[in-house]
Enzyme design. Structure first.
Site, mmCIF file in Angstrom:
data_model
loop_
_atom_site.group_PDB
_atom_site.id
_atom_site.type_symbol
_atom_site.label_atom_id
_atom_site.label_comp_id
_atom_site.label_asym_id
_atom_site.label_seq_id
_atom_site.Cartn_x
_atom_site.Cartn_y
_atom_site.Cartn_z
ATOM 1 N N THR A 161 0.818 -1.209 0.000
ATOM 2 C CA THR A 161 0.000 0.000 0.000
ATOM 3 C C THR A 161 0.852 1.260 0.000
ATOM 4 O O THR A 161 0.383 2.322 -0.379
ATOM 5 C CB THR A 161 -0.927 0.019 1.230
ATOM 6 O OG1 THR A 161 -0.127 -0.059 2.420
ATOM 7 C CG2 THR A 161 -1.901 -1.141 1.200
ATOM 8 N N ARG A 178 9.142 -1.412 -0.764
ATOM 9 C CA ARG A 178 10.131 -1.139 0.285
ATOM 10 C C ARG A 178 10.968 -2.374 0.534
ATOM 11 O O ARG A 178 10.428 -3.456 0.761
ATOM 12 C CB ARG A 178 9.452 -0.722 1.591
ATOM 13 C CG ARG A 178 8.741 0.613 1.529
ATOM 14 C CD ARG A 178 8.145 0.970 2.877
ATOM 15 N NE ARG A 178 7.355 2.183 2.789
ATOM 16 C CZ ARG A 178 6.623 2.662 3.800
ATOM 17 N NH1 ARG A 178 6.586 2.016 4.947
ATOM 18 N NH2 ARG A 178 5.930 3.770 3.653
ATOM 19 N N SER A 198 9.529 5.997 4.047
ATOM 20 C CA SER A 198 8.727 6.669 5.048
ATOM 21 C C SER A 198 9.431 6.727 6.400
ATOM 22 O O SER A 198 10.488 7.313 6.537
ATOM 23 C CB SER A 198 7.351 6.004 5.156
ATOM 24 O OG SER A 198 6.502 6.756 5.994
ATOM 25 N N ASP A 249 9.817 11.025 5.517
ATOM 26 C CA ASP A 249 9.411 11.736 4.298
ATOM 27 C C ASP A 249 8.430 12.862 4.551
ATOM 28 O O ASP A 249 7.909 13.460 3.612
ATOM 29 C CB ASP A 249 8.834 10.750 3.278
ATOM 30 C CG ASP A 249 7.534 10.107 3.725
ATOM 31 O OD1 ASP A 249 7.367 9.911 4.940
ATOM 32 O OD2 ASP A 249 6.698 9.769 2.867
ATOM 33 N N ARG A 288 4.020 12.204 8.352
ATOM 34 C CA ARG A 288 3.441 11.864 9.659
ATOM 35 C C ARG A 288 3.775 12.958 10.670
ATOM 36 O O ARG A 288 4.668 13.769 10.456
ATOM 37 C CB ARG A 288 3.972 10.520 10.146
ATOM 38 C CG ARG A 288 3.633 9.369 9.227
ATOM 39 C CD ARG A 288 4.080 8.037 9.810
ATOM 40 N NE ARG A 288 3.775 6.953 8.877
ATOM 41 C CZ ARG A 288 3.448 5.719 9.244
ATOM 42 N NH1 ARG A 288 3.398 5.402 10.512
ATOM 43 N NH2 ARG A 288 3.185 4.799 8.338
ATOM 44 N N THR A 315 -6.975 0.955 6.024
ATOM 45 C CA THR A 315 -5.713 1.672 6.177
ATOM 46 C C THR A 315 -5.068 1.858 4.810
ATOM 47 O O THR A 315 -5.045 0.952 3.989
ATOM 48 C CB THR A 315 -4.778 0.892 7.110
ATOM 49 O OG1 THR A 315 -5.374 0.815 8.411
ATOM 50 C CG2 THR A 315 -3.423 1.564 7.219
ATOM 51 N N GLU A 330 -5.320 8.927 10.099
ATOM 52 C CA GLU A 330 -5.047 7.551 10.503
ATOM 53 C C GLU A 330 -4.375 7.559 11.865
ATOM 54 O O GLU A 330 -3.671 8.509 12.228
ATOM 55 C CB GLU A 330 -4.124 6.861 9.497
ATOM 56 C CG GLU A 330 -4.725 6.677 8.135
ATOM 57 C CD GLU A 330 -3.784 5.971 7.180
ATOM 58 O OE1 GLU A 330 -4.287 5.361 6.221
ATOM 59 O OE2 GLU A 330 -2.562 6.024 7.397
ATOM 60 N N LYS A 384 -1.067 12.389 3.429
ATOM 61 C CA LYS A 384 -1.007 12.911 4.778
ATOM 62 C C LYS A 384 0.126 13.920 4.853
ATOM 63 O O LYS A 384 1.057 13.879 4.058
ATOM 64 C CB LYS A 384 -0.835 11.798 5.804
ATOM 65 C CG LYS A 384 0.171 10.722 5.495
ATOM 66 C CD LYS A 384 0.078 9.605 6.518
ATOM 67 C CE LYS A 384 1.026 8.450 6.218
ATOM 68 N NZ LYS A 384 0.466 7.514 5.216
ATOM 69 N N ARG A 417 -0.212 -5.618 14.508
ATOM 70 C CA ARG A 417 -0.682 -4.445 15.246
ATOM 71 C C ARG A 417 -1.993 -4.797 15.942
ATOM 72 O O ARG A 417 -2.918 -5.325 15.316
ATOM 73 C CB ARG A 417 -0.891 -3.264 14.304
ATOM 74 C CG ARG A 417 0.364 -2.827 13.542
ATOM 75 C CD ARG A 417 0.184 -1.426 12.983
ATOM 76 N NE ARG A 417 1.167 -1.064 11.981
ATOM 77 C CZ ARG A 417 2.397 -0.618 12.237
ATOM 78 N NH1 ARG A 417 2.793 -0.529 13.492
ATOM 79 N NH2 ARG A 417 3.214 -0.289 11.255
#
Length: 541
Positions: free
Chosen positions: A17, A21, A111, A277, A280, A342, A361, A374, A494
């Site tokens: 998503t 990576r 990220s 990046d 957040r 998500t 989120e 975001k 999680r």
């Protein structure tokens, strides 16, 4: 000269998503990055088009920028807009894609994952709306990676991206831009900079931890130069390829030095951090960490105070694991609140359709309709504008919010780098258990719903299945289980815990104390210790 280079597919180039990576060592394999970029250019027709390129400055960013410029020229792009030094925050890239009418954007980042030679690297494709490419596009990219036999690349040296201005590579224009200027101007159009500057002149002190990541130059320009915060208000502001050895994830564990400063005697009035990046954010009051779920709810509740939302909100949205605090605000405002899987791309359709104005989120991501990503620094400025308008301590604003809407106590427990088989065992066991749970009571908690979340997009009708396991105890409490796809090694489980408290006398308690019984139940139901060997989570956020 343009060369066509023979190659063979790599079996692991399946973008998640958040893009592809992997460890830097994987990307350094011969042809690995080139294969994935060619798969993008085979999927998205860039012939005669403009694309945006930049990254967070992590190790391998410079090499990746050069490769992509040479391949874009070989595949017929007319223009590449690239941030000076190869730098662009993710929200700044989104803004450039939208404002310059680009066909797509390529963002080089992993990220919030660690950087450096032994760290992680990533490639993310954004569409012409400025948001993450939709699933059909990323699926098509993956299909191309499995059949790729060649890639096209210019034999010429890549353009020098350290200097502003235009140059040519083959027939393509390479335009090197100030990575901060357009974004800073956008922020100035959204918020009352004069009001925020007046707050800072009054003696209000801030501390912004850029974690040696990409937002350092953005925060220095906006907070210190344009708004007048004293020099040194931005700490660790110089981007480094290894993020100074830090893990650039703005949570209470990895941003520990910020937490220490904000919990010390004589703490600044406001603390914040951003990630690798720049998409957040972490918001900290003296002696209190603001939960991301609370943050987006409070921003929505106070939105009319800032110029961008003076006319109100069309709607709001949150990811399913995010606490229901935003739902309670939306209900009182009389606007819709959408619950999505998500992944920021799910907000993109709602934003493009004008159905929502703000979204967020639980994983420290907050954004709005100004871009399609975001945006960490945007959230910080939103908070500062609210504080400038209300002239109250942040702790008082939080408590007033809870008295009005109630408090959703909330925690996320991360079990990181689990063997994939162990993580699957936990989720498969829970799937088998869910049908038997409704109606069962566990101490004070009675299960009213137990299911696997799926989402029917209200704009285009697409269906997303398998988006996390939910156990609901009416409106009072929830447990959610989900496997994350943001790591590069193993799997991350999680577990999300939420308990609603309406009584103001019980709204200032420790979240870990309030959620202790729910936490114990979450471990027991999932048999986490038995199936993973883990006694406790690696990170509690």
């Amino acid at each position: 000269m343009i060369s066509t280079v023979a190659t063979t597919p790599f079996p692991d180039q399946s973008p998640g998503t958040s893009g592809l990576r992997k460890r830097v060592s994987v990307f350094r394999q011969p042809h690995y990055l080139e294969n994935f970029i060619q798969a993008i250019f085979d999927t998205v027709d860039i012939s005669g088009a403009t694309i945006v390129l930049g990254g967070d400055g992590r190790y391998h960013n410079e090499h990746g920028t050069g490769i992509i410029l040479r391949m874009a020229a070989a595949n017929g792009a007319a223009r590449v807009i690239v941030g000076q030094g190869g730098l662009l925050s993710t929200p700044a890239a989104s803004h450039l894609i939208r404002s310059r009418g680009a066909r797509c954007g390529i963002i080089l980042s992993a990220s919030h994952n660690p950087g450096g030679e032994e760290g992680d690297f990533g490639v993310k494709l954004n569409g012409e709306n400025g948001g993450p490419a939709p699933t059909p596009v990323t699926d098509a990219v993956h299909e191309h990676t499995k059949a790729l036999s060649r890639y096209r690349i210019s034999d010429d040296a890549a353009s020098d991206v350290s200097r502003l201005g235009e140059s040519r590579l083959e027939e393509m224009v390479v335009e090197v831009v100030d990575p901060v200027a357009d974004y800073a101007a956008l922020m100035e159009s959204l918020f009352d900079f004069e009001r925020i500057a007046a707050l800072l002149r009054s003696g209000f002190r801030i501390r912004f931890d850029a974690m040696h990541a990409v937002t350092g130059p953005y925060a220095t320009e906006i907070l210190e130069k344009r708004l007048g915060a004293p020099a040194g208000s931005v700490v660790r502001g110089d981007p480094r390829p290894d993020f100074g050895g830090l893990h650039p994830d703005p949570n209470p564990v990895h941003a520990g030095s910020l937490i220490e400063a904000m919990f010390a005697e004589g703490a600044p009035d406001f603390g914040a951090a951003s990630d690798g990046d720049g998409d957040r954010n972490l918001i900290v009051a003296p002696g209190h960490v603001v939960a991301p779920s609370d943050s987006v709810a409070l921003l929505a509740a106070n939105a009319k105070l800032v110029p961008a939302f003076a006319n109100g909100l069309s709607g709001v949205a949150r990811s399913m694991p995010t606490s229901r605090a935003l739902d309670r605000v939306a209900a009182k405002l009389g606007i819709p609140c959408y619950e999505t899987p998500t992944g920021w791309k799910y907000f993109g359709n709602l934003l493009d359709a004008g159905r929502i104005s703000i979204c967020g989120e639980e994983s420290a991501g907050t954004g709005a309709d100004h871009v399609r990503e975001k945006d960490g620094l945007w959230a910080v400025l939103f908070w500062l504008d609210i504080l400038a308008a209300r002239r109250q301590p942040i702790g008082d604003i939080l408590r007033e919010h809870w008295r009005t809407f109630g408090r959703d106590y909330y925690e996320r427990h991360d079990y990181e780098e689990l063997p994939a088989a162990d993580a699957r065992s936990v989720m498969e066991g829970l799937r088998g258990l869910l049908p038997s749970l409704p109606g069962k009571r566990f101490g004070p908690f009675e299960v009213t719903l137990a299911d696997e979340f799926s989402y029917r997009d209200p704009v285009d009708g697409t269906l997303a299945r398998g988006q996390g396991l939910r156990i609901l105890f009416g409106d009072r409490a929830r447990i959610v289980y989900r496997l994350s796809g943001t790591g590069t090694e193993g799997a991350t489980l999680r577990v999300y815990l939420e308990l609603f408290e309406q009584d103001p006398a019980r709204q200032d308690l420790s979240p870990s104390l309030v959620l202790a019984e729910l936490s114990k139940l979450s471990r027991s139901l999932a048999e986490i210790k038995e199936k993973t060997g883990r006694e406790s989570p690696d990170v509690i956020a």
